[in-house]
Design a protein around this motif. Structure first.
Motif, PDB file in Angstrom:
ATOM      1  N   GLU A  92      37.051  41.625  36.518  1.00 20.07           N
ATOM      2  CA  GLU A  92      37.751  41.326  38.457  1.00 20.07           C
ATOM      3  C   GLU A  92      37.639  42.824  38.658  1.00 20.07           C
ATOM      4  N   THR A 128      39.016  42.128  25.464  1.00 23.50           N
ATOM      5  CA  THR A 128      40.798  42.111  25.255  1.00 23.50           C
ATOM      6  C   THR A 128      41.564  42.047  23.415  1.00 23.50           C
ATOM      7  N   SER A 137      38.513  39.675  32.942  1.00 17.52           N
ATOM      8  CA  SER A 137      39.968  40.505  33.337  1.00 17.52           C
ATOM      9  C   SER A 137      38.621  42.230  33.747  1.00 17.52           C
TER      10      SER A 137
END
Ligand code: C2E
Ligand code: MG
Ligand code: MG
Ligand code: MG
Length: 285
Positions: free
Chosen positions: A211, A187, A208
């Motif tokens: 996911e 990130t 993320s």
């Protein structure tokens, strides 16, 4: 801000801004009290880390919780920034380190042959304090936790800001013998060149990317890239936030080493986490 708005010395009265400031001041005072007091408002919950190949619990991550007497549970996402801006992160960070290390010893992490690791989140602000290695060393000495049973998690920003100073701190931490992990990896903006220079043991793949393995437009490329990056740099990889069986399978197939997530277990109060450790059959994998 008042001046740049051209209104002279006084800011226009903004009830929202006012209540925000007062609220933060009040909450800061409450946090100070919670740290000094003995009402156990601050607690640690523990989320297991699972070895994907075997399904074994290989450790826990300590996550701080604040049970405010009036407001109820306050998320660390809300009070860690407050602790950082008020300087309270220093005593709070030391308390978290000591409490997690004490718990790890109580669970037998110090026993030879038990390769369990306790992970603790360390804020970037704590790295601004050059005595972080001394604090860690003194907590280890006080609690008797062997250094290699402790893993410190930091975000990529620690690599990217005050790079030389933080590198020196990380090298001292490595000298002590603790493990180092990059949290929420992928990130931030850390470059490969930086990653190579820092003595990092583990990359934690941000939730993320996990996911994205499932859902409407599944995409495995980024998670796979991070796993391969870890492999080529000799770093272990941990997938964060596994919630589904399909994500577990995909990451195991990619060769990701470890994982955490609600699929296995939520972060638990110490008593429940201890029971899970004694009876790991309760784990989904
Ligand atoms: P983090 O270190 O990345 O921790 C992971 C967060 O994701 C935790 O939230 C955890 O409860 C949550 N999580 C775990 N598995 C799942 C899942 O399967 N799905 C979803 N949706 N979430 C999952 P939590 O406990 O609210 O902590 C949030 C953040 O607050 C942490 O992110 C960390 O950055 C910070 N934090 C927590 N405890 C401490 C602490 O003691 N010190 C410092 N400096 N920061 C802390
Ligand atoms: Mg973490
Ligand atoms: Mg994380
Ligand atoms: Mg995360």
């Amino acid at each position: 801000r008042a001046k740049s708005a051209g209104s002279g010395l006084f800011a226009r009265y903004d009830p929202q801004m006012h209540s925000g400031l007062v609220e933060r001041l009040q909450l800061g005072a409450d946090l100070r009290r919670a740290l000094d007091g003995d009402a156990n408002e601050l607690q640690l919950h523990y989320q297991p880390t699972i070895e994907l190949r075997t399904g074994d619990i290989v450790g826990f991550e300590a996550l701080v919780r604040w049970r405010h007497p009036v407001r109820g549970m306050i998320s660390p996402v809300d009070f860690i920034p407050l602790a950082e801006s008020t300087g309270l992160i220093r005593p709070l960070g030391r308390w978290v380190l000591a409490e997690a290390s004490r718990q790890a010893v109580a669970w037998g992490f110090d026993q030879p042959g038990r390769a369990l690791t306790m992970a603790v989140n360390v804020s970037g602000v704590q790295f601004d304090q050059p005595d972080l290695p001394q604090i860690v060393a003194s907590v280890l000495a006080e609690t008797g936790l062997p250094p290699d049973r402790l893993c410190l998690e930091m975000t990529e920003s620690v690599l990217m800001t005050d790079t030389e100073e933080n590198l020196a701190v990380l090298l001292s931490l490595k000298d002590i013998g603790v493990k180092l992990a990059i949290d929420d990896f992928g990130t931030g903006y850390s470059s490969l060149a930086y990653l190579r220079r820092f003595p990092v043991d583990t990359l934690k793949i941000d939730r993320s990317f996990v996911e994205r393995l499932t859902g409407a437009a599944p995409d495995a490329a980024l998670a796979r890239t991070i796993v391969q990056l870890g492999q080529s740099l000799g770093m272990a990889t941990v997938a964060e936030g596994i919630e589904q069986y399909a994500q577990f399978l995909a990451l195991r197939r990619m060769g990701c080493d470890l994982a955490q997530g609600y699929y296995f277990s939520r972060p638990l109060p110490a008593g429940e986490a201890g029971r899970l450790l004694r009876d790991p059959a309760a784990i989904a994998a």
